[in-house]
Motif scaffolding. Structure first.
Motif, short mmCIF file in Angstrom:
data_model
loop_
_atom_site.label_atom_id
_atom_site.label_comp_id
_atom_site.label_asym_id
_atom_site.label_seq_id
_atom_site.Cartn_x
_atom_site.Cartn_y
_atom_site.Cartn_z
N VAL A 16 0.83 -1.20 0.00
CA VAL A 16 0.00 0.00 0.00
C VAL A 16 0.87 1.25 0.00
O VAL A 16 0.63 2.20 -0.75
CB VAL A 16 -0.94 0.01 1.22
N LEU A 17 1.90 1.27 0.83
CA LEU A 17 2.80 2.43 0.90
C LEU A 17 3.50 2.66 -0.43
O LEU A 17 3.63 3.80 -0.89
CB LEU A 17 3.82 2.21 2.02
N GLY A 62 1.80 17.94 -4.92
CA GLY A 62 2.62 18.80 -4.07
C GLY A 62 3.16 18.08 -2.86
O GLY A 62 3.94 18.66 -2.10
N ILE A 63 2.74 16.84 -2.65
CA ILE A 63 3.25 16.06 -1.53
C ILE A 63 3.90 14.79 -2.07
O ILE A 63 3.61 14.35 -3.18
CB ILE A 63 2.15 15.68 -0.52
N ARG A 64 4.79 14.25 -1.30
CA ARG A 64 5.49 13.02 -1.65
C ARG A 64 5.46 12.08 -0.46
O ARG A 64 5.31 12.51 0.68
CB ARG A 64 6.95 13.31 -2.02
N LEU A 65 5.64 10.80 -0.74
CA LEU A 65 5.80 9.81 0.30
C LEU A 65 7.20 9.24 0.13
O LEU A 65 7.56 8.80 -0.97
CB LEU A 65 4.75 8.70 0.17
N ILE A 66 8.00 9.28 1.18
CA ILE A 66 9.38 8.81 1.09
C ILE A 66 9.63 7.72 2.12
O ILE A 66 8.98 7.67 3.17
CB ILE A 66 10.40 9.95 1.28
N GLN A 96 7.51 8.62 5.56
CA GLN A 96 7.14 9.98 5.93
C GLN A 96 6.47 10.69 4.76
O GLN A 96 6.87 10.53 3.60
CB GLN A 96 8.37 10.77 6.36
N MET A 97 5.46 11.47 5.09
CA MET A 97 4.82 12.33 4.10
C MET A 97 5.54 13.68 4.14
O MET A 97 5.79 14.24 5.21
CB MET A 97 3.33 12.51 4.43
N CYS A 98 5.91 14.20 2.98
CA CYS A 98 6.64 15.46 2.93
C CYS A 98 6.23 16.26 1.70
O CYS A 98 5.51 15.75 0.83
CB CYS A 98 8.15 15.21 2.91
N PHE A 101 19.84 13.89 1.51
CA PHE A 101 20.45 13.46 0.25
C PHE A 101 19.52 12.55 -0.56
O PHE A 101 19.94 11.93 -1.53
CB PHE A 101 21.77 12.74 0.52
N HIS A 102 18.25 12.47 -0.14
CA HIS A 102 17.25 11.68 -0.86
C HIS A 102 17.67 10.22 -0.98
O HIS A 102 17.59 9.62 -2.06
CB HIS A 102 16.98 12.27 -2.25
N LEU A 103 18.14 9.65 0.12
CA LEU A 103 18.55 8.25 0.16
C LEU A 103 17.56 7.45 0.99
O LEU A 103 17.10 7.92 2.04
CB LEU A 103 19.95 8.11 0.78
#
Length: 213
Positions: free
Chosen positions: A43-44, A57-61, A68-70, A159-161
């Motif tokens: 689901v995630l 405008g939002i992302r899930l990382i 986390q939602m950011c 660093f988007h890792l």
């Protein structure tokens, strides 16, 4: 609890992550939904792909085993403008050098960082700690028991890792304990071109933006 439909599960996950504003470990989500981990991960992943595909405008990382939602990096400038957030300064060459050494050799000591760089790194390491990119993680069991350091989850997010396994491949080494140098004598840094977003102001990477004391 009655079995939930897939849309209900997605909505519940969104609610949990939105309410938190911080990374939430997947086990906590599983317990809340009373569901198995593979299903929740599916689901995630679906939600993460949806936000990215729709250019929302939002992302899930994902940060290791947490999610986390950011806010989307594409709208960082307008978000800063809306909340009058100052754009964070980029890391200096010395800071990138120290951060690279710690990232690839962690846990490591300041003495080892100094040995590779050939200069005292205490001031730079202090700045990296203030920006929550590195942290102490115990002491080495040798005489003097020097402190050991490692990177933080904020480092991964900046660093988007997803995890340390996503680090770029280390450049060619010039021998054990030595990193490759360029013509000016500077360490060739595999992360020097990485874009740092919100490294010293975690609020910028969250949605909604929340002011902290």
């Amino acid at each position: 609890m009655e079995p939930m439909e897939i849309k209900e599960i997605e909505s519940a996950v969104e609610g949990i992550l939105f309410a938190s504003g911080e990374p939430v470990h997947i086990d906590r989500i599983c317990v809340a939904l009373e569901m198995d981990r593979p299903t929740v991960e599916q689901v995630l992943q679906k939600l993460m792909d949806h936000y990215a595909y729709e250019r929302r405008g939002i992302r899930l990382i994902r940060i290791e085993d947490s999610w986390q939602m950011c806010s989307s990096p594409d709208y960082a400038d307008v978000i800063r403008k809306a909340f009058e957030i100052r754009k964070p300064a980029k890391l200096s060459q010395p800071a990138l050098e120290v951060l690279t050494i710690i990232a690839y050799y962690q846990p490591t000591t300041r003495a080892y960082v100094d040995q590779i760089r050939g200069v005292d790194s205490s001031y730079t390491m202090g700045l990296l700690q203030e920006r929550n990119l590195i942290e102490e993680c115990g002491r080495l069991q040798v005489p003097g028991r020097p402190r050991q350091y490692r990177t933080t989850k904020q480092f991964l997010r900046a660093f988007h890792l997803t995890s340390l396994e996503d680090l770029p491949e280390m450049p060619d080494l010039g021998g054990e304990g030595q990193m490759r140098l360029d013509d000016n004598g500077d360490i060739i840094d595999p992360m020097e071109k990485a874009e740092i977003i919100g490294a010293d102001t975690p609020d910028e990477a969250n949605f909604p933006v929340v002011e902290e004391d």
